[in-house]
Design a protein around this motif. Structure first.
Motif, PDB file in Angstrom:
ATOM      1  N   GLU A 140       0.851  -1.196   0.000  1.00  0.00           N
ATOM      2  CA  GLU A 140       0.000   0.000   0.000  1.00  0.00           C
ATOM      3  C   GLU A 140       0.888   1.247   0.000  1.00  0.00           C
ATOM      4  OE1 GLU A 140      -3.273  -0.092   2.618  1.00  0.00           O
ATOM      5  OE2 GLU A 140      -3.721   2.024   2.332  1.00  0.00           O
ATOM      6  N   GLN A 174      -4.439  -1.641  -4.740  1.00  0.00           N
ATOM      7  CA  GLN A 174      -3.282  -1.845  -3.869  1.00  0.00           C
ATOM      8  C   GLN A 174      -3.448  -3.096  -3.008  1.00  0.00           C
ATOM      9  OE1 GLN A 174      -1.724   2.037  -2.184  1.00  0.00           O
ATOM     10  NE2 GLN A 174      -3.917   2.462  -2.242  1.00  0.00           N
ATOM     11  N   ARG A 175      -2.377  -3.471  -2.330  1.00  0.00           N
ATOM     12  CA  ARG A 175      -2.366  -4.581  -1.362  1.00  0.00           C
ATOM     13  C   ARG A 175      -2.643  -5.934  -2.027  1.00  0.00           C
ATOM     14  NH1 ARG A 175      -2.780  -2.620   3.906  1.00  0.00           N
ATOM     15  NH2 ARG A 175      -3.640  -4.607   4.608  1.00  0.00           N
ATOM     16  N   ILE A 178      -0.608  -8.834  -0.391  1.00  0.00           N
ATOM     17  CA  ILE A 178      -0.536  -8.933   1.073  1.00  0.00           C
ATOM     18  C   ILE A 178      -1.335 -10.159   1.527  1.00  0.00           C
ATOM     19  CG2 ILE A 178      -1.255  -7.820   3.238  1.00  0.00           C
ATOM     20  CD1 ILE A 178      -0.336  -5.180   2.053  1.00  0.00           C
ATOM     21  N   GLN A 179      -0.674 -11.006   2.277  1.00  0.00           N
ATOM     22  CA  GLN A 179      -1.295 -12.259   2.728  1.00  0.00           C
ATOM     23  C   GLN A 179      -2.578 -11.983   3.494  1.00  0.00           C
ATOM     24  OE1 GLN A 179       1.190 -14.854   4.983  1.00  0.00           O
ATOM     25  NE2 GLN A 179       1.802 -15.995   3.175  1.00  0.00           N
ATOM     26  N   GLU A 181      -5.337 -10.795   2.351  1.00  0.00           N
ATOM     27  CA  GLU A 181      -6.210  -9.794   1.707  1.00  0.00           C
ATOM     28  C   GLU A 181      -7.231 -10.475   0.799  1.00  0.00           C
ATOM     29  OE1 GLU A 181      -7.048  -6.730   1.699  1.00  0.00           O
ATOM     30  OE2 GLU A 181      -5.548  -5.996   3.119  1.00  0.00           O
ATOM     31  N   ASP A 182      -8.410  -9.893   0.716  1.00  0.00           N
ATOM     32  CA  ASP A 182      -9.410 -10.378  -0.232  1.00  0.00           C
ATOM     33  C   ASP A 182      -9.114  -9.711  -1.581  1.00  0.00           C
ATOM     34  OD1 ASP A 182     -11.591 -11.086  -1.681  1.00  0.00           O
ATOM     35  OD2 ASP A 182     -13.060 -10.669  -0.103  1.00  0.00           O
ATOM     36  N   VAL A 183      -8.221 -10.346  -2.333  1.00  0.00           N
ATOM     37  CA  VAL A 183      -7.722  -9.729  -3.570  1.00  0.00           C
ATOM     38  C   VAL A 183      -8.856  -9.531  -4.584  1.00  0.00           C
ATOM     39  CG1 VAL A 183      -6.145 -10.082  -5.528  1.00  0.00           C
ATOM     40  CG2 VAL A 183      -5.367 -10.539  -3.212  1.00  0.00           C
ATOM     41  N   LYS A 185     -11.892  -8.890  -3.971  1.00  0.00           N
ATOM     42  CA  LYS A 185     -12.687  -7.711  -3.574  1.00  0.00           C
ATOM     43  C   LYS A 185     -11.982  -6.423  -4.023  1.00  0.00           C
ATOM     44  CE  LYS A 185     -14.889  -5.776   0.555  1.00  0.00           C
ATOM     45  NZ  LYS A 185     -14.014  -4.876   1.336  1.00  0.00           N
ATOM     46  N   ILE A 186     -10.680  -6.376  -3.823  1.00  0.00           N
ATOM     47  CA  ILE A 186      -9.905  -5.187  -4.237  1.00  0.00           C
ATOM     48  C   ILE A 186     -10.029  -4.994  -5.754  1.00  0.00           C
ATOM     49  CG2 ILE A 186      -7.574  -4.175  -4.401  1.00  0.00           C
ATOM     50  CD1 ILE A 186      -6.881  -5.844  -1.837  1.00  0.00           C
TER      51      ILE A 186
END
Ligand SMILES: Cc1cc2nc3c(=O)[nH]c(=O)nc-3n(C[C@H](O)[C@H](O)[C@H](O)COP(=O)(O)O)c2cc1C
Length: 201
Positions: A140, A174-175, A178-179, A181-183, A185-186
């Motif tokens: 981030e 971003q992110r 990152i372990q 994270e709901d990728v 959703k991002i």
């Protein structure tokens, strides 16, 4: 009719790249909403953009003629100057942009075409243009304290502003690495934002 230059700066395929998932959705939505416009896709890896040679530097600083428009390096600055809108698809690499995009800007930043020197310093020649920067990052970087380290979006914005482009938007996913994270959703949020911006771009 507007001309959109869609600049892709990632060696990955559209299927592999999360950046391109977002940018392709942006372009599809744009085309649906602006059917009369021309979209030119510039995949920098497929174009074979490379570092400037000594000969290239002479061409960039040398006199410009009608033939310059077909010169293998200079043709990119003419193409850039002729476009009305720019869409950049960029993954963050080592806090900045992939080196190929810097190499491309070395082709594009030509005095007398995209900017000029005056007695008051450099002035951008690209007027009434707009740009969107679609950026993905593993971490981030758009908020403090890490925004101090962010040199990808800032770099593209600065280069564009130098050439006179004032209307610049950023879509940042971003992110992504990152372990926990709901990728998805991002990515969905970025896709939605891309869709909204593309409609009125
Ligand atoms: C060479 C390389 C360098 C990277 N450097 C950074 C970095 O400095 N900061 C960061 O947040 N992510 C970094 N990443 C992660 C990517 O920005 C992130 O995975 C991005 O979503 C990749 O997009 P893509 O799926 O379109 O390739 C790097 C990835 C690669 C391949």
């Amino acid at each position: 009719m507007s001309t959109v230059l869609y600049i892709k700066a990632n060696p990955k395929s559209d299927e592999e790249s999360r950046t391109f998932q977002i940018s392709e959705h942006f372009i599809e939505t744009y085309k649906k909403n602006h059917p009369e416009d021309q979209v030119i896709t510039l995949d920098l890896y497929k174009e074979g953009i490379r570092f400037l040679t000594n000969e290239d530097i002479y061409a960039i600083f040398g006199p410009k003629t009608e033939e310059s428009k077909n010169h293998p390096v200079l043709k990119y600055t003419y193409q850039f100057a002729q476009a009305d809108k720019y869409v950049f698809a960029i993954p963050m690499w080592n806090l900045s942009v992939p080196a190929i995009l810097k190499a491309y800007f070395d082709y594009v930043m030509v005095s007398g075409i995209t900017f000029k020197y005056t007695e008051h310093g450099a002035v951008g020649l690209l007027k009434n243009k707009k740009a969107v920067c679609i950026l993905t990052t593993g971490g981030e970087y758009m908020t403090p304290p890490m925004s101090d380290f962010e040199m990808a979006n800032r770099y593209v914005n600065t280069i564009l502003a130098f050439m006179g482009v004032e209307d610049i938007k950023t879509i940042a996913a971003q992110r992504l690495d990152i372990q926990g994270e709901d990728v998805q959703k991002i990515l969905n949020e970025a896709l939605k934002e891309a869709e909204e911006i593309a409609k009125s771009f």
